[in-house]
Design a protein around this motif. Structure first.
Motif, PDB file in Angstrom:
ATOM      1  N   GLU A   1       0.891  -1.206   0.042  1.00  0.00           N
ATOM      2  CA  GLU A   1       0.115   0.109  -0.208  1.00  0.00           C
ATOM      3  C   GLU A   1       0.831   1.321  -0.046  1.00  0.00           C
ATOM      4  O   GLU A   1       0.375   2.327  -0.623  1.00  0.00           O
ATOM      5  N   ASP A   2       2.141   1.103   0.640  1.00  0.00           N
ATOM      6  CA  ASP A   2       3.031   2.379   0.673  1.00  0.00           C
ATOM      7  C   ASP A   2       3.591   2.256  -0.864  1.00  0.00           C
ATOM      8  O   ASP A   2       3.697   3.554  -1.232  1.00  0.00           O
ATOM      9  N   VAL A   3       3.926   1.237  -1.467  1.00  0.00           N
ATOM     10  CA  VAL A   3       4.402   1.580  -2.889  1.00  0.00           C
ATOM     11  C   VAL A   3       3.357   2.062  -3.688  1.00  0.00           C
ATOM     12  O   VAL A   3       3.451   3.106  -4.539  1.00  0.00           O
ATOM     13  N   ARG A   4       2.022   1.494  -3.603  1.00  0.00           N
ATOM     14  CA  ARG A   4       1.064   2.084  -4.382  1.00  0.00           C
ATOM     15  C   ARG A   4       0.834   3.795  -4.259  1.00  0.00           C
ATOM     16  O   ARG A   4       0.514   4.414  -5.171  1.00  0.00           O
ATOM     17  N   GLU A   5       0.939   4.073  -3.000  1.00  0.00           N
ATOM     18  CA  GLU A   5       0.752   5.391  -2.504  1.00  0.00           C
ATOM     19  C   GLU A   5       1.807   6.379  -3.286  1.00  0.00           C
ATOM     20  O   GLU A   5       1.582   7.430  -3.836  1.00  0.00           O
ATOM     21  N   ILE A   6       3.053   5.983  -3.090  1.00  0.00           N
ATOM     22  CA  ILE A   6       4.217   6.807  -3.856  1.00  0.00           C
ATOM     23  C   ILE A   6       4.131   6.773  -5.278  1.00  0.00           C
ATOM     24  O   ILE A   6       4.311   7.738  -5.856  1.00  0.00           O
ATOM     25  N   LEU A   7       3.498   5.680  -5.963  1.00  0.00           N
ATOM     26  CA  LEU A   7       3.543   5.659  -7.258  1.00  0.00           C
ATOM     27  C   LEU A   7       2.257   6.312  -7.995  1.00  0.00           C
ATOM     28  O   LEU A   7       1.863   5.939  -9.001  1.00  0.00           O
ATOM     29  N   LYS A   8       1.133   6.504  -6.854  1.00  0.00           N
ATOM     30  CA  LYS A   8      -0.166   6.785  -7.133  1.00  0.00           C
ATOM     31  C   LYS A   8      -0.898   5.968  -8.333  1.00  0.00           C
ATOM     32  O   LYS A   8      -1.352   6.325  -9.163  1.00  0.00           O
ATOM     33  N   LEU A   9      -0.833   4.556  -7.675  1.00  0.00           N
ATOM     34  CA  LEU A   9      -1.390   3.579  -8.077  1.00  0.00           C
ATOM     35  C   LEU A   9      -2.831   3.364  -7.734  1.00  0.00           C
ATOM     36  O   LEU A   9      -3.052   3.381  -6.403  1.00  0.00           O
ATOM     37  N   ASP A  10      -3.802   2.869  -8.383  1.00  0.00           N
ATOM     38  CA  ASP A  10      -5.125   2.368  -7.980  1.00  0.00           C
ATOM     39  C   ASP A  10      -5.249   0.901  -7.991  1.00  0.00           C
ATOM     40  O   ASP A  10      -4.725   0.307  -8.856  1.00  0.00           O
ATOM     41  N   ARG A  11      -5.743   0.497  -7.091  1.00  0.00           N
ATOM     42  CA  ARG A  11      -5.925  -1.104  -7.156  1.00  0.00           C
ATOM     43  C   ARG A  11      -7.472  -1.500  -6.961  1.00  0.00           C
ATOM     44  O   ARG A  11      -8.177  -1.023  -6.191  1.00  0.00           O
ATOM     45  N   ARG A  12      -7.925  -2.307  -7.975  1.00  0.00           N
ATOM     46  CA  ARG A  12      -9.298  -2.832  -8.101  1.00  0.00           C
ATOM     47  C   ARG A  12      -9.322  -4.269  -8.264  1.00  0.00           C
ATOM     48  O   ARG A  12      -8.108  -5.008  -8.419  1.00  0.00           O
ATOM     49  N   TYR A  13     -10.228  -5.029  -8.227  1.00  0.00           N
ATOM     50  CA  TYR A  13     -10.706  -6.459  -8.547  1.00  0.00           C
ATOM     51  C   TYR A  13     -11.581  -6.804  -9.448  1.00  0.00           C
ATOM     52  O   TYR A  13     -12.546  -5.881  -9.841  1.00  0.00           O
ATOM     53  N   TYR A  14     -11.096  -7.935 -10.163  1.00  0.00           N
ATOM     54  CA  TYR A  14     -12.315  -8.270 -11.142  1.00  0.00           C
ATOM     55  C   TYR A  14     -12.320  -9.831 -10.758  1.00  0.00           C
ATOM     56  O   TYR A  14     -11.573 -10.277  -9.953  1.00  0.00           O
ATOM     57  N   SER A  15     -13.241 -10.762 -11.767  1.00  0.00           N
ATOM     58  CA  SER A  15     -13.472 -12.129 -11.544  1.00  0.00           C
ATOM     59  C   SER A  15     -13.072 -12.634 -12.956  1.00  0.00           C
ATOM     60  O   SER A  15     -13.987 -12.472 -13.825  1.00  0.00           O
ATOM     61  N   SER A  16     -12.130 -13.477 -13.099  1.00  0.00           N
ATOM     62  CA  SER A  16     -12.020 -14.285 -14.180  1.00  0.00           C
ATOM     63  C   SER A  16     -12.684 -15.308 -14.509  1.00  0.00           C
ATOM     64  O   SER A  16     -12.919 -15.874 -15.723  1.00  0.00           O
ATOM     65  N   THR A  17     -13.771 -15.664 -13.321  1.00  0.00           N
ATOM     66  CA  THR A  17     -14.355 -16.948 -13.544  1.00  0.00           C
ATOM     67  C   THR A  17     -15.795 -16.440 -13.888  1.00  0.00           C
ATOM     68  O   THR A  17     -16.779 -17.186 -13.939  1.00  0.00           O
TER      69      THR A  17
END
Length: 308
Positions: free
Chosen positions: A35-51
């Protein structure tokens, strides 16, 4: 699948990008907080379902608003998910990582770090959503995935921090078990990193696959998903065939479902035809069997070793 060795120049470029991130975080102590890496890189995380096709299509449709290439060709992402059985995705135009909810939770950390790897390598951006044929060609895909894996390993194991800690241990599966908790990573990812990045003068082989004696009916022996060769092994020895490796493991492998499954010494010829002794040992964590083969000594004429 045999591990891909990156060129020294490519590895150095990746190490430099990872080093920038870790410096920006103040060279943190393990385990690394993603979460610290995402914050410094300004990345967003979401989820999907391959099934769930409907859920996947709905997820992608919501992501097409700001992305011209995605808006014009949303099928590209669907094709990639299915063709390469993707566990995660990185969408550079949105700086968004998508993780597959269908994957076991223990694998989310590596999958997320892999996509972060894509995000910090500038030359990956055009490949992620670029030309369809180039992006989905097996050769191109394998190379960029190997580069993202290398970046993920450099991040999660804090570059030389893991190597220095691992080099204090005698190479063994027990050493890998002891190391995995310190860096907050899985047994399998620690196993892979140990072989590729530690004890760099020691030939080692790693195998990841199903249980040699408890395979599903109809399988022809062990299905190794990955064969990992250390740089020292690859410089001195040829790759062994899957059949040969399977035969050697079956000479000692026990039927129990979890825990240590046994060990045995095996002779392997080097590129000059000289024989050397490796110690093979296998461990099951219930869903994968990990086999580590480590160099022991040159072969002497002692009875009891298998030849070849």
């Amino acid at each position: 699948m045999r591990n891909i060795m990156l060129s020294r120049s490519t590895a150095s470029d990746i190490e430099a990008q990872v080093n920038k991130v870790l410096r920006g975080l103040g060279n943190p102590e393990p385990p690394l907080r993603l979460e610290d890496v995402r914050e410094i890189l300004k990345l967003d995380r979401r989820y999907y379902s391959s099934t769930d096709d409907d859920f996947l299509r709905e997820t992608i449709s919501k992501l097409t608003v700001a992305g011209t290439q995605i808006l014009m060709r949303p099928g590209l992402i669907l094709d990639a998910v299915r063709k390469f059985d993707l566990r995660a995705l990185y969408l550079p135009d949105r700086k968004r990582i998508l993780l597959d909810r269908a994957q076991p939770h223990a694998k989310h950390r590596w999958n997320e770090a892999h996509e972060i790897g894509h995000s910090i390598l500038p030359w990956h951006e055009d490949l992620m959503l670029g030309d369809h044929e180039q992006t989905l060609s097996p050769g191109c895909h394998a190379q960029i995935e190997a580069e993202a894996n290398y970046a993920a390993g450099q991040l999660l194991f804090l570059q030389s921090r893991f190597r220095n800690a691992a080099n204090d241990y005698t190479p063994s599966l027990e050493a890998i078990r002891n190391l995995k908790g310190n860096f907050g990573n899985t047994y399998t990812t620690t196993f892979w990193r140990f072989i590729e990045d530690c004890h760099n003068q020691l030939p080692m082989i790693g195998l990841i696959g199903s249980h040699p004696r408890l395979s599903v009916v109809g399988e022809n022996g062990t299905k190794f998903r990955h064969m990992i060769e250390s740089p020292a092994y690859r410089s001195r020895f040829e790759s062994l065939s899957i059949d040969r490796l399977n035969r050697e493991i079956l000479t000692y492998c026990q039927y129990r479902k979890a825990g240590p499954l046994g060990s045995n010494e095996v002779c392997i010829k080097d590129r000059r035809g000289e024989r050397h002794v490796f110690l093979f040992e296998t461990f099951s964590n219930t869903y994968d069997c990990l086999t580590l083969a480590t160099y022991r000594r040159p072969h002497a004429s002692i009875a009891g070793f298998s030849g070849g």
